[in-house]
Design a protein around this motif. Structure first.
Motif, short mmCIF file in Angstrom:
data_model
loop_
_atom_site.label_atom_id
_atom_site.label_comp_id
_atom_site.label_asym_id
_atom_site.label_seq_id
_atom_site.Cartn_x
_atom_site.Cartn_y
_atom_site.Cartn_z
N CYS A 190 1.12 -1.10 -0.05
CA CYS A 190 0.02 0.20 -0.07
C CYS A 190 0.64 1.50 -0.06
O CYS A 190 2.33 1.53 0.99
CB CYS A 190 -1.21 0.17 0.76
N ASP A 205 -4.37 -1.50 2.12
CA ASP A 205 -5.10 -1.80 0.95
C ASP A 205 -5.34 -3.51 1.58
O ASP A 205 -5.03 -4.41 1.46
CB ASP A 205 -4.66 -1.80 -0.53
N TYR A 239 -11.47 0.91 2.46
CA TYR A 239 -10.35 0.49 2.40
C TYR A 239 -10.34 -1.40 2.09
O TYR A 239 -9.43 -2.20 1.12
CB TYR A 239 -9.18 0.13 3.45
#
Length: 380
Positions: free
Chosen positions: A92, A123, A162
């Motif tokens: 991420c 993520d 997310y």
């Protein structure tokens, strides 16, 4: 919202097992122990060090508990968190790091809220890290209800943003050299919340259900006077302890399992009754408060030394080395190892019978090991 949650996350392992205990505890004063105050100071230092590392404004806290050990433990926590942040950056570009984050999970637990020490969101993944400064009880992350509550609170805010599929929960307990991590799919966590957590939390909030004594009684404020716990311990005392010649091996094994908790309960009752008598004037039928045994002490060592010297006694001092810990601090770890490494040894510990769940490896032959220890002691 009340300052203290009725169903606090830290007590969740208790009210999930013994649902009416949460309301019962409210009848007792919530006093802070020395260990709890020390833990609070350590948490404040952790927060400061993390914020400084992340280039956030923070003023270093000062407390009476500041020590070299606390410095080392909080440094280790900061370093571990930053390692996890770097790991999150591998998948991420810009993970979110939250420190001392307020979390609300009241959709599952009435008036439920708490504070997460550190939360890393990337993520598809949520990582919650909880710092434990205590060293009395080893805390595991696996299926830890407090950590699961924090995870549910964080998911309420960040899941949709997310698309989180799994949650990792870490207990960082440096004084026990314990770093425990457990990862669970979000769908499993939410299933537990709906099927088990929600109905039990509702019962606990209303003070409903049966009192169930167990290892979770340890930090319950009502434990000393709890009737259900007392009845269980008295039943064990009546049924498990018979004349030694009549006990079988299986009976001895059963007694060994319950003996620590039974002894602890008896000591708690004694401490409670003593405090009530000494501090509050309670008179217990058949008992009295007396002065305990004590040892003689010098009123003033310098005055004693002077008086003895004037009387002609010179051999009144004993010289001894400072402790190993103080010697290591004086020299520094590297110099200590270089200068004294070959002059330091750690003798084997005395054989001790413990439950199989204890993390220490078993001694292959207790008799032989004990003989080795005795031989080493005899050889000096």
């Amino acid at each position: 919202m009340s300052k203290h949650a009725v169903l606090s996350p830290s007590a969740s392992h208790r009210w999930l097992e013994c649902t009416p205990s949460a309301r019962l505890e409210l009848e007792f004063e919530n006093t802070s122990s020395e260990a709890a105050r020390e833990g609070t100071a350590a948490h404040a230092l952790c927060e400061h060090k993390l914020k400084k590392e992340l280039r956030m404004r923070s003023r270093r806290p000062v407390s009476e508990y500041d020590s070299d050990e606390m410095e080392e433990c909080t440094d280790a926590y900061r370093d571990y968190v930053m390692e996890q942040v770097e790991a999150a950056k591998q998948t991420c570009a810009d993970p979110i790091v939250l420190i001392e984050q307020h979390l609300d999970f009241s959709c599952y637990v009435p008036e439920g809220f708490g504070t997460g020490d550190c939360i890393i969101i990337s993520d598809g993944r949520l990582h919650i890290i909880d710092f434990k400064y205590g060293m009395g009880v080893l805390v595991e992350a696996e299926d830890n209800p407090q950590m699961k509550l924090y995870a549910l609170g964080a998911l309420e805010v960040f899941d949709a943003l997310y698309d989180i599929s799994e949650v990792s929960m870490t207990i960082f307990q440096p004084r026990r050299e314990n770093v425990s991590t457990w990862t669970v799919p979000v769908e499993d966590l939410k299933a537990w919340a709906e099927e088990e957590l929600k109905p039990k939390a509702q019962m606990a909030f209303e003070g409903q259900g049966e009192y169930v004594p167990g290892e979770w009684c340890t930090f319950c404020r009502a434990a000393v006077r709890c009737r259900a716990r007392a009845e269980e311990k008295l039943r064990l005392a009546q049924t498990e302890f018979r004349r030694p010649p009549l006990l079988t091996d299986a009976e001895i094994e059963d007694i060994l399992k319950v003996l620590p908790d039974l002894t602890k309960w008896a000591n708690e009752i004694t401490a409670y009754a003593t405090d009530a008598a000494v501090s509050h004037g309670k008179e217990w039928n058949g008992f009295k408060v007396v002065e305990g045994r004590s040892v003689r002490k010098y009123r003033d060592e310098q005055a004693v030394a002077q008086a003895a010297k004037e009387a002609g006694f010179k051999d009144i001092w004993r010289k001894s080395l400072i402790t190993l810990t103080d010697m290591e601090k004086l020299m520094g770890k590297a110099k200590f190892k270089e200068i004294l490494g070959d002059l330091i040894y750690k003798p084997p510990g005395k054989p001790t019978l413990v439950p199989k769940t204890d993390r220490r490896p078993a001694i292959n032959n207790a008799t032989n090991e004990f003989n080795v220890i005795q031989e080493e002691k005899n050889n000096g």
